[in-house]
Design a protein around this motif. Structure first.
Motif, mmCIF file in Angstrom:
data_model
loop_
_atom_site.group_PDB
_atom_site.id
_atom_site.type_symbol
_atom_site.label_atom_id
_atom_site.label_comp_id
_atom_site.label_asym_id
_atom_site.label_seq_id
_atom_site.Cartn_x
_atom_site.Cartn_y
_atom_site.Cartn_z
ATOM 1 N N ARG A 231 27.566 -14.794 5.756
ATOM 2 C CA ARG A 231 26.626 -15.544 4.928
ATOM 3 C C ARG A 231 27.309 -16.676 4.161
ATOM 4 N NH1 ARG A 231 23.197 -11.418 1.421
ATOM 5 N NH2 ARG A 231 21.973 -13.307 1.098
ATOM 6 N N MET A 232 28.604 -16.886 4.397
ATOM 7 C CA MET A 232 29.343 -17.910 3.679
ATOM 8 C C MET A 232 30.547 -18.323 4.521
ATOM 9 S SD MET A 232 31.156 -17.633 -0.086
ATOM 10 C CE MET A 232 29.629 -17.681 -1.022
ATOM 11 N N THR A 233 30.862 -19.607 4.520
ATOM 12 C CA THR A 233 32.013 -20.084 5.270
ATOM 13 C C THR A 233 33.311 -19.638 4.602
ATOM 14 O OG1 THR A 233 32.118 -22.172 4.064
ATOM 15 C CG2 THR A 233 30.707 -22.106 6.023
ATOM 16 N N TYR A 234 34.404 -19.754 5.351
ATOM 17 C CA TYR A 234 35.705 -19.357 4.816
ATOM 18 C C TYR A 234 36.085 -20.230 3.616
ATOM 19 C CZ TYR A 234 40.637 -18.106 4.642
ATOM 20 O OH TYR A 234 41.865 -17.674 4.229
ATOM 21 N N SER A 235 35.877 -21.538 3.739
ATOM 22 C CA SER A 235 36.235 -22.437 2.643
ATOM 23 C C SER A 235 35.378 -22.183 1.408
ATOM 24 C CB SER A 235 36.093 -23.891 3.093
ATOM 25 O OG SER A 235 34.765 -24.176 3.477
ATOM 26 N N ALA A 236 34.083 -21.884 1.608
ATOM 27 C CA ALA A 236 33.213 -21.595 0.464
ATOM 28 C C ALA A 236 33.627 -20.306 -0.225
ATOM 29 C CB ALA A 236 31.762 -21.511 0.915
ATOM 30 N N ALA A 237 34.013 -19.295 0.556
ATOM 31 C CA ALA A 237 34.457 -18.030 -0.037
ATOM 32 C C ALA A 237 35.766 -18.226 -0.807
ATOM 33 C CB ALA A 237 34.633 -16.976 1.052
ATOM 34 N N ALA A 238 36.676 -19.018 -0.259
ATOM 35 C CA ALA A 238 37.931 -19.296 -0.958
ATOM 36 C C ALA A 238 37.685 -20.097 -2.236
ATOM 37 C CB ALA A 238 38.882 -20.047 -0.039
ATOM 38 N N ASN A 239 36.780 -21.062 -2.166
ATOM 39 C CA ASN A 239 36.465 -21.856 -3.359
ATOM 40 C C ASN A 239 35.845 -20.987 -4.444
ATOM 41 O OD1 ASN A 239 36.217 -24.797 -4.384
ATOM 42 N ND2 ASN A 239 34.178 -23.952 -4.745
ATOM 43 N N LEU A 240 34.985 -20.047 -4.039
ATOM 44 C CA LEU A 240 34.397 -19.123 -5.008
ATOM 45 C C LEU A 240 35.477 -18.281 -5.673
ATOM 46 C CD1 LEU A 240 31.922 -17.781 -6.339
ATOM 47 C CD2 LEU A 240 31.802 -16.254 -4.350
ATOM 48 N N ALA A 241 36.485 -17.880 -4.904
ATOM 49 C CA ALA A 241 37.578 -17.084 -5.465
ATOM 50 C C ALA A 241 38.344 -17.864 -6.528
ATOM 51 C CB ALA A 241 38.521 -16.645 -4.346
ATOM 52 N N VAL A 242 38.595 -19.146 -6.278
ATOM 53 C CA VAL A 242 39.301 -19.963 -7.275
ATOM 54 C C VAL A 242 38.454 -20.089 -8.537
ATOM 55 C CG1 VAL A 242 40.331 -22.207 -7.739
ATOM 56 C CG2 VAL A 242 40.510 -21.229 -5.458
ATOM 57 N N ASN A 243 37.150 -20.296 -8.380
ATOM 58 C CA ASN A 243 36.266 -20.391 -9.540
ATOM 59 C C ASN A 243 36.215 -19.080 -10.308
ATOM 60 O OD1 ASN A 243 34.395 -23.041 -9.732
ATOM 61 N ND2 ASN A 243 34.955 -22.684 -7.605
ATOM 62 N N GLN A 244 36.243 -17.964 -9.601
ATOM 63 C CA GLN A 244 36.175 -16.664 -10.268
ATOM 64 C C GLN A 244 37.438 -16.354 -11.065
ATOM 65 O OE1 GLN A 244 35.245 -14.291 -6.786
ATOM 66 N NE2 GLN A 244 33.109 -14.078 -7.402
ATOM 67 N N THR A 245 38.564 -16.881 -10.630
ATOM 68 C CA THR A 245 39.821 -16.635 -11.345
ATOM 69 C C THR A 245 40.228 -17.803 -12.239
ATOM 70 O OG1 THR A 245 41.034 -17.470 -9.412
ATOM 71 C CG2 THR A 245 40.694 -15.089 -9.553
ATOM 72 N N LEU A 246 39.401 -18.843 -12.301
ATOM 73 C CA LEU A 246 39.767 -20.041 -13.058
ATOM 74 C C LEU A 246 39.931 -19.756 -14.542
ATOM 75 C CD1 LEU A 246 40.222 -23.102 -13.130
ATOM 76 C CD2 LEU A 246 37.732 -23.385 -13.356
ATOM 77 N N VAL A 247 38.940 -19.115 -15.140
ATOM 78 C CA VAL A 247 38.992 -18.849 -16.586
ATOM 79 C C VAL A 247 40.165 -17.938 -16.917
ATOM 80 C CG1 VAL A 247 37.756 -17.802 -18.512
ATOM 81 C CG2 VAL A 247 36.525 -19.229 -16.877
ATOM 82 N N ARG A 248 40.411 -16.947 -16.056
ATOM 83 C CA ARG A 248 41.536 -16.053 -16.293
ATOM 84 C C ARG A 248 42.860 -16.813 -16.237
ATOM 85 N NH1 ARG A 248 45.424 -15.013 -13.629
ATOM 86 N NH2 ARG A 248 46.748 -13.202 -13.865
ATOM 87 N N SER A 249 43.009 -17.704 -15.277
ATOM 88 C CA SER A 249 44.247 -18.473 -15.159
ATOM 89 C C SER A 249 44.461 -19.370 -16.380
ATOM 90 C CB SER A 249 44.214 -19.325 -13.883
ATOM 91 O OG SER A 249 44.159 -18.512 -12.734
#
Length: 393
Positions: A231-249
């Motif tokens: 339901r999601m491309t590889y690049s979209a899933a990777a981009n979501l991962a960066v956004n999910q860890t952005l605030v923590r970083s």
């Protein structure tokens, strides 16, 4: 006022998103400029190695009441002692002058006497130490050897942990990116490189690796789910991962930089050059650069390395044909939402159909026809008590 908690929650759920992957050329261009400047500083201006690496004599004059013109005084005293070559003098603390010169073991006493006379202190207030060039060369070799061993072990561990060499290569490129830029900043601004600085360099590589591994772990989780649900491309899933860890970083980086900045302030204003200042300076520069590479370099590079894989290309074509999801997938076992007025089977109740003003009629022709209601059936919920006759109320 910005609600950072809400922004972080929106980034994690996908309600808001920063497109890090599609803008990778911008990040690459910025990093390229920084790396070119760093290389210019390293190979053109050169590195300012401390006395521990190049060898030489070091004198410390304590109890100096008037430090004005200390560079000229130090140069004059060393020349009077018969020691040639470049002389480096700095202020340490409030009343101490550090003087570094070429190694001259047979002229140490003459240099101490001349320095004491120039700065107006007793001769026993001048300490001297000699570092041979062979010891400095040994320190350099050990530092380079430790760096190479560290990078090799990092590559092996990341390849085994993530089960793909492309993640290991992306992480290694991010580490080298951090190292080159940090050393380049030292070269451009003329900061002295000491053994403490080398310890700081290795420490920031470990910090950068830690931050990159956290992001990659989320990337692996999201991309595995994308291959499973399609339901999601590889690049979209990777981009979501960066956004999910952005605030923590960002939070981790800020929390780490604040105490280091305080140490830097004390070192520059009160303590002067020394182990504490050298270590904190390397940490401050490296942690800031490492946070940048973990977000803007490592994951976009990983996506570029895997872009032409058959499975990744096939997933992109499938998502393009069937459409990408627009909201985060509900956890396994979560019931699908049921429309207001629907019964337990999901079909719209008769009353809801009438309230919709014929909207139900515009739906699929395959929809089930509502059951006829018996003429004596009571309206409303099945167990609702009957109302008393009007005469009894």
């Amino acid at each position: 006022m910005i609600n950072f908690a809400q922004v972080g929650n929106d980034l994690y759920t996908g309600k808001r998103s920063v497109d890090f992957i599609k803008r990778q050329k911008t990040w690459y261009a910025l990093s390229s400029v920084l790396i070119v400047l760093a290389l210019v500083g390293i190979f053109v201006k050169g590195l300012n190695f401390g006395i521990e690496f190049r060898g030489g004599s070091e004198f410390r004059v304590q109890g100096v009441s008037n430090s004005q013109g200390y560079e000229e005084k130090a140069q004059s005293a060393i020349s009077t002692a018969g020691i040639s070559g470049n002389v480096i003098s700095t202020i340490i603390g409030q009343d101490t002058v550090r003087v570094q010169s070429e190694a001259a073991s047979d002229r140490t006493d003459e240099a101490r006497t001349a320095l004491a006379k120039q700065f107006g202190v007793k001769e026993n207030s001048v300490s001297a130490s000699l570092i041979g060039p062979s010891w400095g060369a040994s320190v350099s070799q050990q530092a380079i050897r430790g760096l190479v061993v560290f990078l090799v072990l990092v590559t092996i561990v990341m390849a085994l942990y993530f089960r793909t060499w492309k993640m290991a290569v992306s992480g290694l490129v991010a580490l080298l990116h951090d190292l080159v830029i940090t050393v380049g900043i030292y070269a451009l601004f003329g900061f002295e490189i000491t053994p403490s600085s080398m310890i700081g360099f290795l420490t920031i590589l470990g910090y950068s690796l830690y931050d990159t591994v956290v992001v990659f772990d989320k990337v692996r989780e999201n991309t595995s789910d994308a291959f499973r649900t399609r339901r999601m491309t590889y690049s979209a899933a990777a981009n979501l991962a960066v956004n999910q860890t952005l605030v923590r970083s960002i939070n981790t980086t800020v929390v780490a930089l604040l105490p280091i900045a305080a140490v830097l302030f004390v070192g520059f204003t009160l303590l002067g050059p020394g182990t504490l200042l050298d270590l904190s300076l390397a940490l401050f520069i490296g942690i800031a650069v490492g946070a940048y590479s973990s977000i803007f370099i490592a994951t976009p590079l990983l996506v570029d390395l895997r872009r032409n894989e058959p499975a990744v290309k096939e997933l992109a074509k499938y998502v393009e044909r069937h459409g990408a999801r627009t909201r985060p997938e509900a956890p396994v076992g979560t019931p699908e939402p049921v429309a207001v007025g629907a019964d337990a089977t999901g079909a719209a109740a008769p009353g809801a159909a009438r309230a919709g003003g014929g909207a139900a009629a515009a739906g699929s022709s395959a929809a089930a026809t509502p059951r006829p209601v018996h003429k004596y059936a009571q309206a409303g919920p099945r167990n609702q008590p009957k109302r008393a006759p009007k005469s009894q109320r």
